[in-house]
Write a protein that holds these residues in place. Structure first.
Motif, PDB file in Angstrom:
ATOM      1  N   PRO A   1      45.953  38.012  47.523  1.00 15.65           N
ATOM      2  CA  PRO A   1      46.114  38.549  46.167  1.00 15.65           C
ATOM      3  C   PRO A   1      45.108  37.933  45.195  1.00 15.65           C
ATOM      4  O   PRO A   1      44.634  36.809  45.404  1.00 15.65           O
ATOM      5  N   GLU A   2      44.793  38.643  44.155  1.00 12.49           N
ATOM      6  CA  GLU A   2      43.804  38.189  43.176  1.00 12.49           C
ATOM      7  C   GLU A   2      44.244  36.864  42.549  1.00 12.49           C
ATOM      8  O   GLU A   2      45.407  36.679  42.196  1.00 12.49           O
ATOM      9  N   GLY A   3      43.312  35.954  42.430  1.00  9.62           N
ATOM     10  CA  GLY A   3      43.592  34.652  41.848  1.00  9.62           C
ATOM     11  C   GLY A   3      44.074  33.619  42.851  1.00  9.62           C
ATOM     12  O   GLY A   3      44.334  32.463  42.491  1.00  9.62           O
ATOM     13  N   LEU A   4      44.192  34.018  44.105  1.00 12.47           N
ATOM     14  CA  LEU A   4      44.686  33.098  45.134  1.00 12.47           C
ATOM     15  C   LEU A   4      43.613  32.934  46.206  1.00 12.47           C
ATOM     16  O   LEU A   4      43.027  33.909  46.660  1.00 12.47           O
ATOM     17  N   SER A   5      43.349  31.701  46.570  1.00 15.58           N
ATOM     18  CA  SER A   5      42.377  31.416  47.625  1.00 15.58           C
ATOM     19  C   SER A   5      43.011  30.498  48.657  1.00 15.58           C
ATOM     20  O   SER A   5      43.946  29.749  48.359  1.00 15.58           O
ATOM     21  N   ALA A   6      42.505  30.549  49.876  1.00 18.79           N
ATOM     22  CA  ALA A   6      43.056  29.712  50.935  1.00 18.79           C
ATOM     23  C   ALA A   6      42.006  29.508  52.016  1.00 18.79           C
ATOM     24  O   ALA A   6      41.082  30.318  52.179  1.00 18.79           O
TER      25      ALA A   6
END
Length: 215
Positions: free
Chosen positions: A66-71
């Motif tokens: 989802p937008e705004g989430l990084s992993a």
């Protein structure tokens, strides 16, 4: 004594069930290798490889979040498939040894199953005759324990050979695996437990024979 014997036979069945459950839990679903686009006519699949420290320290970005989430993800274990149009490229003496060991493990598993079924049938027949510790049952149980230990060792050796084979093929790539020896002590313990139980039955049989001679 009949209740005790039945309990021990139940433990044997449980040990074998847990043994195979432990084995199957380590196995990943196999996919067809050597078919599809950009794949050769011959293939080889090696599963459950342990990543090297160098590979584990690498971070792989995860896409599609989802937008705004990084992993980022780390690789601990992985499967890899090799394919080629040349059969010699995916065959070696190590691969042949793995195949023979795996065939032996399958045959040992079938033999264990047959011996347990025979022991259960023999137990039922001999109990009706008043014999609680038949000699052949003790022999069969001993063989079940021995085969279980040999099967466990065969699988561990096969796994190690597969890891060294993968290491030799992937040593110049990013996906360098660790070739470590893994010994599944739980599986060996199952076999030792059954052998110990067979020795207990043997002692019980000797006591029963002494009582019959005394009478």
């Amino acid at each position: 004594m009949r209740i005790l014997y039945a309990f021990f036979m139940g433990v044997v069945v449980a040990c074998i069930g847990l043994f195979f459950l432990n084995v199957f839990s380590d196995a990943e679903p196999l996919e067809l290798v050597g078919t599809g686009e950009n794949k050769g006519n011959y293939g080889m699949l090696i599963t459950d490889l342990q990543s090297s420290q160098q590979l584990y320290r690498m971070d792989f970005p995860v896409e599609g979040l989802p937008e705004g989430l990084s992993a980022t993800a780390k690789v601990n274990r992985f499967d890899i498939g090799f394919s080629s149009d040349n059969i010699e490229a995916v065959s070696s003496s190590k691969a042949l040894w793995c195949e023979w060991l795996q065939v032996f493990c399958v045959l040992a598993g079938l033999a264990m199953t047959v011996l347990v079924v025979m022991a259960l049938i023999s137990f039922y027949i001999n109990v009706r005759r008043g014999k609680v510790f038949p000699k052949k049952n003790i022999t069969w149980l001993t063989w079940v324990g021995v085969l279980m230990i040999l099967m466990a060792l065969g699988m561990d050796i096969s796994t190690y050979i597969e890891r060294t084979l993968a290491l030799s093929l992937l040593q110049d790539t990013l996906w360098v695996p660790a070739a470590k020896v893994s010994i599944h002590l739980t599986r060996i313990l199952f076999g030792l437990t059954i052998i110990f139980m067979a020795e207990v039955f043997k002692i019980g049989r000797e006591i029963q024979e002494e009582q019959e001679l005394t009478i």
